[in-house]
Motif scaffolding. Structure first.
Motif, PDB file in Angstrom:
ATOM      1  N   HIS A  87      72.289  25.147  67.573  1.00  0.00           N
ATOM      2  CA  HIS A  87      73.736  25.161  67.826  1.00  0.00           C
ATOM      3  C   HIS A  87      74.297  23.734  68.089  1.00  0.00           C
ATOM      4  CE1 HIS A  87      73.391  29.437  68.308  1.00  0.00           C
ATOM      5  NE2 HIS A  87      72.582  29.413  68.922  1.00  0.00           N
ATOM      6  N   GLY A  88      73.504  22.740  67.906  1.00  0.00           N
ATOM      7  CA  GLY A  88      74.134  21.526  67.932  1.00  0.00           C
ATOM      8  C   GLY A  88      74.162  20.689  69.309  1.00  0.00           C
ATOM      9  N   ALA A  89      74.302  19.399  69.476  1.00  0.00           N
ATOM     10  CA  ALA A  89      74.192  18.862  70.794  1.00  0.00           C
ATOM     11  C   ALA A  89      75.491  19.139  71.442  1.00  0.00           C
ATOM     12  CB  ALA A  89      74.303  17.457  70.533  1.00  0.00           C
ATOM     13  N   ARG A  90      76.704  19.357  70.799  1.00  0.00           N
ATOM     14  CA  ARG A  90      77.920  19.814  71.383  1.00  0.00           C
ATOM     15  C   ARG A  90      78.438  20.851  71.287  1.00  0.00           C
ATOM     16  NH1 ARG A  90      79.945  16.683  75.661  1.00  0.00           N
ATOM     17  NH2 ARG A  90      82.225  16.957  74.817  1.00  0.00           N
ATOM     18  N   GLY A  91      77.447  21.881  70.664  1.00  0.00           N
ATOM     19  CA  GLY A  91      77.863  23.301  70.394  1.00  0.00           C
ATOM     20  C   GLY A  91      78.277  23.399  69.033  1.00  0.00           C
ATOM     21  N   LEU A  92      78.446  22.595  68.045  1.00  0.00           N
ATOM     22  CA  LEU A  92      78.978  22.394  66.889  1.00  0.00           C
ATOM     23  C   LEU A  92      77.714  22.689  65.948  1.00  0.00           C
ATOM     24  CD1 LEU A  92      82.029  20.333  67.054  1.00  0.00           C
ATOM     25  CD2 LEU A  92      81.912  22.629  67.328  1.00  0.00           C
ATOM     26  N   SER A  93      77.505  23.554  65.149  1.00  0.00           N
ATOM     27  CA  SER A  93      76.255  23.726  64.434  1.00  0.00           C
ATOM     28  C   SER A  93      76.276  22.862  63.459  1.00  0.00           C
ATOM     29  CB  SER A  93      75.833  25.241  64.348  1.00  0.00           C
ATOM     30  OG  SER A  93      74.923  25.431  63.466  1.00  0.00           O
ATOM     31  N   ALA A  94      75.039  22.323  62.813  1.00  0.00           N
ATOM     32  CA  ALA A  94      75.003  21.721  61.520  1.00  0.00           C
ATOM     33  C   ALA A  94      74.492  22.443  60.539  1.00  0.00           C
ATOM     34  CB  ALA A  94      74.214  20.239  61.665  1.00  0.00           C
ATOM     35  N   SER A  95      73.923  23.770  60.875  1.00  0.00           N
ATOM     36  CA  SER A  95      72.961  24.687  60.018  1.00  0.00           C
ATOM     37  C   SER A  95      74.062  26.043  60.104  1.00  0.00           C
ATOM     38  CB  SER A  95      71.874  24.996  60.798  1.00  0.00           C
ATOM     39  OG  SER A  95      72.027  25.635  62.084  1.00  0.00           O
ATOM     40  N   ASP A  96      73.471  26.938  59.794  1.00  0.00           N
ATOM     41  CA  ASP A  96      74.096  28.310  59.745  1.00  0.00           C
ATOM     42  C   ASP A  96      73.978  28.988  60.989  1.00  0.00           C
ATOM     43  OD1 ASP A  96      74.737  28.152  56.828  1.00  0.00           O
ATOM     44  OD2 ASP A  96      72.623  28.787  56.513  1.00  0.00           O
ATOM     45  N   ALA A  97      73.642  28.385  62.126  1.00  0.00           N
ATOM     46  CA  ALA A  97      73.821  29.146  63.501  1.00  0.00           C
ATOM     47  C   ALA A  97      75.219  28.970  63.863  1.00  0.00           C
ATOM     48  CB  ALA A  97      73.043  28.456  64.412  1.00  0.00           C
ATOM     49  N   PRO A  98      75.744  29.840  64.770  1.00  0.00           N
ATOM     50  CA  PRO A  98      77.140  29.898  65.227  1.00  0.00           C
ATOM     51  C   PRO A  98      77.464  28.645  66.020  1.00  0.00           C
ATOM     52  CG  PRO A  98      75.867  31.361  66.338  1.00  0.00           C
ATOM     53  CD  PRO A  98      75.122  31.076  65.195  1.00  0.00           C
ATOM     54  N   ASN A  99      78.861  28.297  65.898  1.00  0.00           N
ATOM     55  CA  ASN A  99      79.263  27.391  66.774  1.00  0.00           C
ATOM     56  C   ASN A  99      79.384  28.046  68.237  1.00  0.00           C
ATOM     57  OD1 ASN A  99      79.583  25.307  64.764  1.00  0.00           O
ATOM     58  ND2 ASN A  99      81.513  25.911  64.213  1.00  0.00           N
ATOM     59  N   ALA A 107      86.794  39.649  71.755  1.00  0.00           N
ATOM     60  CA  ALA A 107      86.546  39.224  70.621  1.00  0.00           C
ATOM     61  C   ALA A 107      86.359  37.777  70.388  1.00  0.00           C
ATOM     62  CB  ALA A 107      87.927  39.666  69.701  1.00  0.00           C
ATOM     63  N   PRO A 108      85.398  37.319  69.469  1.00  0.00           N
ATOM     64  CA  PRO A 108      84.934  35.999  69.524  1.00  0.00           C
ATOM     65  C   PRO A 108      86.016  35.119  68.950  1.00  0.00           C
ATOM     66  CG  PRO A 108      83.745  37.183  67.994  1.00  0.00           C
ATOM     67  CD  PRO A 108      84.391  38.351  68.798  1.00  0.00           C
ATOM     68  N   TRP A 109      85.974  33.772  69.094  1.00  0.00           N
ATOM     69  CA  TRP A 109      86.821  32.880  68.221  1.00  0.00           C
ATOM     70  C   TRP A 109      85.738  32.582  67.192  1.00  0.00           C
ATOM     71  CZ3 TRP A 109      91.554  30.519  68.496  1.00  0.00           C
ATOM     72  CH2 TRP A 109      91.591  29.322  67.803  1.00  0.00           C
ATOM     73  N   LEU A 110      86.557  32.717  65.902  1.00  0.00           N
ATOM     74  CA  LEU A 110      85.853  32.666  64.526  1.00  0.00           C
ATOM     75  C   LEU A 110      86.125  31.210  64.160  1.00  0.00           C
ATOM     76  CD1 LEU A 110      86.387  36.372  63.436  1.00  0.00           C
ATOM     77  CD2 LEU A 110      84.589  35.012  64.500  1.00  0.00           C
ATOM     78  N   GLU A 111      87.238  30.623  64.477  1.00  0.00           N
ATOM     79  CA  GLU A 111      87.679  29.368  63.402  1.00  0.00           C
ATOM     80  C   GLU A 111      86.473  28.104  63.590  1.00  0.00           C
ATOM     81  OE1 GLU A 111      90.786  28.776  62.258  1.00  0.00           O
ATOM     82  OE2 GLU A 111      91.797  30.586  63.125  1.00  0.00           O
ATOM     83  N   GLY A 112      86.299  27.815  62.302  1.00  0.00           N
ATOM     84  CA  GLY A 112      85.194  26.677  62.106  1.00  0.00           C
ATOM     85  C   GLY A 112      83.865  27.344  62.032  1.00  0.00           C
ATOM     86  N   MET A 113      83.575  28.391  62.262  1.00  0.00           N
ATOM     87  CA  MET A 113      82.194  29.295  62.050  1.00  0.00           C
ATOM     88  C   MET A 113      81.701  29.036  60.764  1.00  0.00           C
ATOM     89  SD  MET A 113      80.933  30.619  64.838  1.00  0.00           S
ATOM     90  CE  MET A 113      81.456  31.404  66.497  1.00  0.00           C
ATOM     91  N   PRO A 114      80.412  28.737  60.833  1.00  0.00           N
ATOM     92  CA  PRO A 114      79.743  28.698  59.305  1.00  0.00           C
ATOM     93  C   PRO A 114      79.953  29.822  58.414  1.00  0.00           C
ATOM     94  CG  PRO A 114      78.182  27.853  60.902  1.00  0.00           C
ATOM     95  CD  PRO A 114      79.393  28.554  61.764  1.00  0.00           C
ATOM     96  N   ALA A 115      80.293  29.665  57.180  1.00  0.00           N
ATOM     97  CA  ALA A 115      80.769  30.600  56.263  1.00  0.00           C
ATOM     98  C   ALA A 115      79.385  31.734  56.108  1.00  0.00           C
ATOM     99  CB  ALA A 115      81.211  30.161  54.983  1.00  0.00           C
ATOM    100  N   HIS A 116      78.261  31.059  55.991  1.00  0.00           N
ATOM    101  CA  HIS A 116      76.851  32.026  55.622  1.00  0.00           C
ATOM    102  C   HIS A 116      76.786  32.893  56.794  1.00  0.00           C
ATOM    103  CE1 HIS A 116      73.355  33.004  53.905  1.00  0.00           C
ATOM    104  NE2 HIS A 116      72.656  32.786  54.899  1.00  0.00           N
ATOM    105  N   TYR A 117      77.118  32.461  58.166  1.00  0.00           N
ATOM    106  CA  TYR A 117      76.720  32.998  59.445  1.00  0.00           C
ATOM    107  C   TYR A 117      77.789  34.528  59.598  1.00  0.00           C
ATOM    108  CZ  TYR A 117      76.986  34.431  64.091  1.00  0.00           C
ATOM    109  OH  TYR A 117      76.941  35.223  65.281  1.00  0.00           O
ATOM    110  N   LEU A 118      79.031  34.007  58.931  1.00  0.00           N
ATOM    111  CA  LEU A 118      79.977  35.149  59.123  1.00  0.00           C
ATOM    112  C   LEU A 118      79.578  36.137  58.068  1.00  0.00           C
ATOM    113  CD1 LEU A 118      83.256  32.935  59.374  1.00  0.00           C
ATOM    114  CD2 LEU A 118      81.937  34.537  61.130  1.00  0.00           C
TER     115      LEU A 118
END
Length: 269
Positions: free
Chosen positions: A106-118, A209-220
């Motif tokens: 999920h990244g060092a600051r909660g922003l994923s560089a992979s297909d895991a959710p932010n 309901a989750p915040w979806l803005e900026g989520m990886p497309a593949h995850y969605l």
């Protein structure tokens, strides 16, 4: 000479009415079974019956034989406003320490560089619910279930507080006009699909309901497909399953691409 009966076939109005009804029926059959299937790009793969059911917002198989049934049927988590209450600073600090176990995905600051959710900026009640569902097995993931089983109630609250504290992903500004995908902006009322922005921000933000803005497309895409197939079943009252089962692959891709959009370099300054 007896008067002509109004419903007799010799009455020209009767003949015109019957002829018009027959013509309308023929046109309806041609439009529904020839024209519409011809313009649907996925008609060959989905078949006529699937196309009709999807257009009507109904499942193509009432027996549910094609649904992927894994894990419990739903969730036991009851959302409460207390989940979103402002946490003490110590809770955010403890959550930051616990989150060191989450950085690989999920990244060092909660922003994923992979297909895991932010997770950065995510609503705390969303994180609490999902971690509880992983812990109980109501949401399936070999990695997340194993991690969540080792978390206490306080650990979950601390993680939610920490990630909610972090700034959200930067995305391109949104103007809610006709340039947005139709499902995001207005939904599809004839298929019982509410607009995404009525729950996930834009028009309204539904609690839980989750915040979806900026989520990886593949995850969605993965999550919408899982809701559609029934592989993911931890949505309360089957809300997302009812929506996703009426969505086409193209619509899923369009919605995912919209929410995954990134801010340009100039917009990030």
């Amino acid at each position: 000479m007896s008067p002509q009966r109004p419903h007799a076939w010799s009455n020209p109005w009767v003949r015109w009415s019957v002829g018009g009804l027959v013509a309308l029926t023929v046109l309806s059959v041609l439009a529904g079974f020839v024209l519409l299937p011809a313009v649907k790009s996925d008609f060959t793969a989905q078949g006529l019956w699937d196309s009709i059911c999807r257009t009507a917002g109904l499942p193509s198989s009432w027996g549910g034989a094609s649904a992927v049934k894994t894990g419990p049927a739903t969730t036991e988590v009851v959302l409460a406003r207390s989940m979103a209450a402002a946490p003490p600073a110590a809770s955010v600090g403890r959550g930051g320490t616990l989150a060191l176990n989450c950085t690989m995905c999920h990244g060092a600051r909660g922003l994923s560089a992979s297909d895991a959710p932010n997770l950065a900026g995510q609503y705390p009640e969303v994180i609490v619910k999902q971690l509880m569902d992983y812990r109980s097995g109501h949401r399936r993931s070999a990695v997340m279930e194993a991690l969540a089983r080792g978390l206490s109630e306080q650990d979950i609250a601390d993680l939610a507080a920490y990630y909610a504290y972090l700034p959200k992903a930067r995305t391109a500004p949104t103007t809610y006009d006709e340039s947005l995908p139709a499902l995001v902006r207005v939904g599809a009322p004839l298929r019982n699909i509410a607009p995404c922005i009525s729950c996930h921000g834009g028009i309204d933000q539904k609690f839980g309901a989750p915040w979806l803005e900026g989520m990886p497309a593949h995850y969605l895409v993965q999550q919408l497909q899982a809701f559609r197939s029934g592989a993911r079943r931890n949505d309360g009252e089957a809300q997302m399953r009812n929506v996703a089962r009426a969505m086409t692959d193209q619509e899923i891709a369009e919605v995912a691409a919209f929410y995954a959009r990134k801010a340009s370099a100039g917009e990030e300054k």
